[in-house]
Scaffold this motif. Structure first.
Motif, PDB file in Angstrom:
ATOM      1  N   ASP A  72     -11.358   6.553  -4.488  1.00 21.34           N
ATOM      2  CA  ASP A  72     -11.426   5.522  -3.454  1.00 21.34           C
ATOM      3  C   ASP A  72     -12.790   4.839  -3.385  1.00 21.34           C
ATOM      4  O   ASP A  72     -12.993   3.954  -2.541  1.00 21.34           O
ATOM      5  CB  ASP A  72     -11.097   6.136  -2.085  1.00 21.34           C
ATOM      6  CG  ASP A  72      -9.682   6.698  -2.040  1.00 21.34           C
ATOM      7  OD1 ASP A  72      -8.824   6.212  -2.795  1.00 21.34           O
ATOM      8  OD2 ASP A  72      -9.431   7.640  -1.259  1.00 21.34           O
ATOM      9  N   ASP A  88      -8.093   1.278  -8.083  1.00 24.86           N
ATOM     10  CA  ASP A  88      -7.551  -0.074  -8.280  1.00 24.86           C
ATOM     11  C   ASP A  88      -8.039  -0.686  -9.590  1.00 24.86           C
ATOM     12  O   ASP A  88      -7.287  -1.411 -10.255  1.00 24.86           O
ATOM     13  CB  ASP A  88      -7.962  -0.979  -7.106  1.00 24.86           C
ATOM     14  CG  ASP A  88      -7.161  -0.691  -5.849  1.00 24.86           C
ATOM     15  OD1 ASP A  88      -6.041  -0.156  -5.969  1.00 24.86           O
ATOM     16  OD2 ASP A  88      -7.659  -0.983  -4.737  1.00 24.86           O
ATOM     17  N   GLY A 148       9.726   0.794   2.674  1.00 26.92           N
ATOM     18  CA  GLY A 148       9.228   0.466   1.350  1.00 26.92           C
ATOM     19  C   GLY A 148      10.267   0.468   0.261  1.00 26.92           C
ATOM     20  O   GLY A 148      10.003  -0.015  -0.850  1.00 26.92           O
ATOM     21  N   GLU A 377       2.978   3.034  -6.522  1.00 28.73           N
ATOM     22  CA  GLU A 377       1.769   2.676  -5.786  1.00 28.73           C
ATOM     23  C   GLU A 377       1.881   1.274  -5.198  1.00 28.73           C
ATOM     24  O   GLU A 377       1.498   1.039  -4.038  1.00 28.73           O
ATOM     25  CB  GLU A 377       0.564   2.766  -6.717  1.00 28.73           C
ATOM     26  CG  GLU A 377      -0.764   2.403  -6.062  1.00 28.73           C
ATOM     27  CD  GLU A 377      -1.158   3.373  -4.963  1.00 28.73           C
ATOM     28  OE1 GLU A 377      -1.804   2.929  -3.989  1.00 28.73           O
ATOM     29  OE2 GLU A 377      -0.808   4.566  -5.062  1.00 28.73           O
ATOM     30  N   SER A 379       4.631  -0.458  -4.391  1.00 26.96           N
ATOM     31  CA  SER A 379       5.684  -0.636  -3.383  1.00 26.96           C
ATOM     32  C   SER A 379       5.489   0.211  -2.140  1.00 26.96           C
ATOM     33  O   SER A 379       5.906  -0.179  -1.044  1.00 26.96           O
ATOM     34  CB  SER A 379       7.051  -0.317  -4.004  1.00 26.96           C
ATOM     35  OG  SER A 379       7.088   1.013  -4.495  1.00 26.96           O
ATOM     36  N   GLY A 381       2.366   2.191  -1.472  1.00 32.06           N
ATOM     37  CA  GLY A 381       0.988   2.617  -1.225  1.00 32.06           C
ATOM     38  C   GLY A 381       0.451   2.251   0.141  1.00 32.06           C
ATOM     39  O   GLY A 381      -0.441   2.935   0.658  1.00 32.06           O
ATOM     40  N   ASP A 382       0.948   1.196   0.759  1.00 30.70           N
ATOM     41  CA  ASP A 382       0.429   0.740   2.052  1.00 30.70           C
ATOM     42  C   ASP A 382       1.302   1.164   3.223  1.00 30.70           C
ATOM     43  O   ASP A 382       1.104   0.699   4.351  1.00 30.70           O
ATOM     44  CB  ASP A 382       0.307  -0.791   2.052  1.00 30.70           C
ATOM     45  CG  ASP A 382      -0.714  -1.280   1.039  1.00 30.70           C
ATOM     46  OD1 ASP A 382      -1.678  -0.542   0.771  1.00 30.70           O
ATOM     47  OD2 ASP A 382      -0.529  -2.392   0.500  1.00 30.70           O
ATOM     48  N   ILE A 383       2.263   2.030   2.994  1.00 28.92           N
ATOM     49  CA  ILE A 383       3.203   2.417   4.044  1.00 28.92           C
ATOM     50  C   ILE A 383       2.889   3.829   4.542  1.00 28.92           C
ATOM     51  O   ILE A 383       2.752   4.764   3.748  1.00 28.92           O
ATOM     52  CB  ILE A 383       4.650   2.361   3.522  1.00 28.92           C
ATOM     53  CG1 ILE A 383       5.003   0.912   3.152  1.00 28.92           C
ATOM     54  CG2 ILE A 383       5.633   2.906   4.540  1.00 28.92           C
ATOM     55  CD1 ILE A 383       6.341   0.757   2.512  1.00 28.92           C
ATOM     56  N   HIS A 384       2.736   3.953   5.864  1.00 31.57           N
ATOM     57  CA  HIS A 384       2.497   5.255   6.508  1.00 31.57           C
ATOM     58  C   HIS A 384       1.357   6.010   5.856  1.00 31.57           C
ATOM     59  O   HIS A 384       1.454   7.204   5.552  1.00 31.57           O
ATOM     60  CB  HIS A 384       3.765   6.104   6.483  1.00 31.57           C
ATOM     61  CG  HIS A 384       4.876   5.545   7.309  1.00 31.57           C
ATOM     62  ND1 HIS A 384       6.160   6.036   7.274  1.00 31.57           N
ATOM     63  CD2 HIS A 384       4.901   4.512   8.201  1.00 31.57           C
ATOM     64  CE1 HIS A 384       6.932   5.343   8.097  1.00 31.57           C
ATOM     65  NE2 HIS A 384       6.182   4.405   8.668  1.00 31.57           N
ATOM     66  N   GLY A 385       0.260   5.295   5.609  1.00 31.32           N
ATOM     67  CA  GLY A 385      -0.904   5.932   5.028  1.00 31.32           C
ATOM     68  C   GLY A 385      -0.735   6.363   3.588  1.00 31.32           C
ATOM     69  O   GLY A 385      -1.525   7.165   3.074  1.00 31.32           O
ATOM     70  N   GLY A 386       0.269   5.837   2.918  1.00 23.53           N
ATOM     71  CA  GLY A 386       0.483   6.169   1.511  1.00 23.53           C
ATOM     72  C   GLY A 386       1.294   7.423   1.275  1.00 23.53           C
ATOM     73  O   GLY A 386       1.493   7.831   0.125  1.00 23.53           O
TER      74      GLY A 386
END
Length: 429
Positions: A72, A88, A148, A377, A379, A381-386
């Motif tokens: 990260d 990324d 997602g 990742e 689709s 990755g940004d949902i519910h903290g991943g």
């Protein structure tokens, strides 16, 4: 898709089969033995497996926080909108190299390879479509309503060519060579569909000006190819700018690699020993196999897997959709589409292959890694903290392991069957 296609297990290009192979000594980066080593089919899959194993051990060890901190950690110029995390950069940057090599091989297959002959190409094309549609339907139905999964249904559509060809090379040596041609052609079409899905599903907030800049840069690359310009001092800046423009346009930047690969010339001119695509694959493939894809695997496979996570793989709708999509959907989709097309007379069975061989290859088709992890990742990755993405990744890893073991066992059994079948004729004078 991806993933991994050609960077780890490409066939020797047609022209290279007729001529003396391109010398590795022209490349100052890789010695000839190392370059040849990194081009073998088993090596790419092995490096992927090693990188994934390191990530899993690292993130689940007492030093797991250091893995997350490294993944990260953000680096890059903020003014250029490139202040990205290391993970990324691996996903958007390094994987673009893999997709460039994939694009080169896709172009070669479509123009001069197995897919150039439409009669020969029809069976793997149909099989690949079956191996994409059924897993997608299963994933969409099983994961219905889960956050997602409006795009996550695409996770199990891709077969990892590096792992698949690696397993075939290790345990299917007694299977007719037509098996490799069939699996490779199937995976080429499979990856082409996966790449198209990434471009369609994960393009948001399209910036028209940057899109036009991407088109202009790609057109300049194509024009230079047509004019037979060979200097890297033109192509490297063009490639970097195409990637950057596509990144800013809102399209996943790895698609730039495929685009440029498809625009590269694959036919040789009179008096030319090797086409540009062949030379590029030769020199870039070791980087893709030995560095880019393993690093992507390292930063994409770090999933905390404990008893609870393993339980979620088989009980959570997201995990179930991936497991059933890859194991059941791929196997039934590939084998079923192949059987139906041959029974209807649309295609003929590859020379020397029996139905048991086709079924074993269909099971190997359930090995999903590079492209599946990427789509997971993108689709989820940004949902519910991943958390859904972590479950999906764990499901991809677990299912790929299961498919590898089952496929290997079936290939070894089929190898014995072929050996016994050929033994009575081997002693005949």
């Amino acid at each position: 898709m991806p993933g991994s296609l050609v960077g780890d297990g490409s066939p020797v290009p047609v022209s290279a089969q007729r001529k003396t192979p391109v010398s590795d000594t022209s490349s100052p980066t890789w010695t000839a033995p190392l370059g040849r080593f990194l081009r073998t089919e088993t090596v790419g899959g092995s490096l992927l497996l090693i990188a994934a194993a390191i990530a899993l051990i690292w993130v689940n060890s007492p030093f797991g926080d250091s893995y997350l901190a490294l993944r990260d950690f953000e680096i890059g110029p903020e003014s250029l909108h490139l202040h990205l995390s290391v993970g990324d950069w691996a996903k958007d940057g390094l994987l673009a190299v893999f997709f460039f090599v994939a694009g080169l091989e896709l172009k070669r297959e479509l123009v001069t390879g197995e897919l150039a002959d439409r009669r020969k190409a029809i069976l793997p094309v149909i099989a690949a479509c079956g191996g994409v549609i059924l897993p997608a339907v299963i994933a969409a139905v099983v994961g219905w309503g889960a956050p997602g999964m409006d795009r996550g249904w695409a996770i199990p559509v891709a077969t990892d060519i590096a792992f698949a060809l690696g397993v075939l090379a290790l345990t299917g040596s007694r299977i007719p060579t037509s098996a490799r041609v069939f699996l490779l052609s199937l995976a080429v079409v499979d990856d082409l569909i996966g790449i198209a899905l990434i471009a369609i599903l994960f393009t948001s907030g399209l910036a028209v000006a940057w899109l036009l800049a991407t088109v202009a840069a790609a057109a300049a690359y194509w024009f230079a190819q047509q004019k037979r310009i060979t200097t890297p001092w033109l192509y490297v800046p063009l490639a970097l700018f195409t990637w950057y423009a596509m990144h800013n346009a809102g399209i996943h930047a790895t698609v730039a690699g495929v685009l440029l690969g498809l625009l590269t010339r694959v036919r040789t001119d009179p008096g030319e020993d090797y086409a540009p695509a062949e030379r590029l694959v030769h020199h870039i493939q070791p980087w893709s196999a030995g560095l880019c894809v393993p690093l992507f695997a390292l930063f994409a496979s770090g999933v905390p897997i404990g008893a609870e996570m393993l339980g979620q793989v088989f009980t959570d709708p997201v995990g179930q959709s991936v497991v059933l999509g890859l194991l059941l959907g791929k196997t039934v989709g590939i084998f079923g589409a192949t059987w139906i097309s041959i029974r209807l007379g649309l295609a003929t069975r590859p020379t020397g292959l029996m139905w048991g061989d086709v079924f074993a290859l269909a099971v190997i088709g359930g090995i999903g890694f590079t492209v599946s992890l990427l789509i997971a990742e993108l689709s989820l990755g940004d949902i519910h903290g991943g958390e859904p993405a972590e479950i999906a990744k764990a499901a991809v890893l677990v299912t790929s392991l299961i498919a590898s073991v089952l496929g290997s066992a079936l290939l070894l059994r089929r190898g014995r069957a072929h050996r016994q079948r050929n033994e009575p004729t081997e002693g005949v004078e």
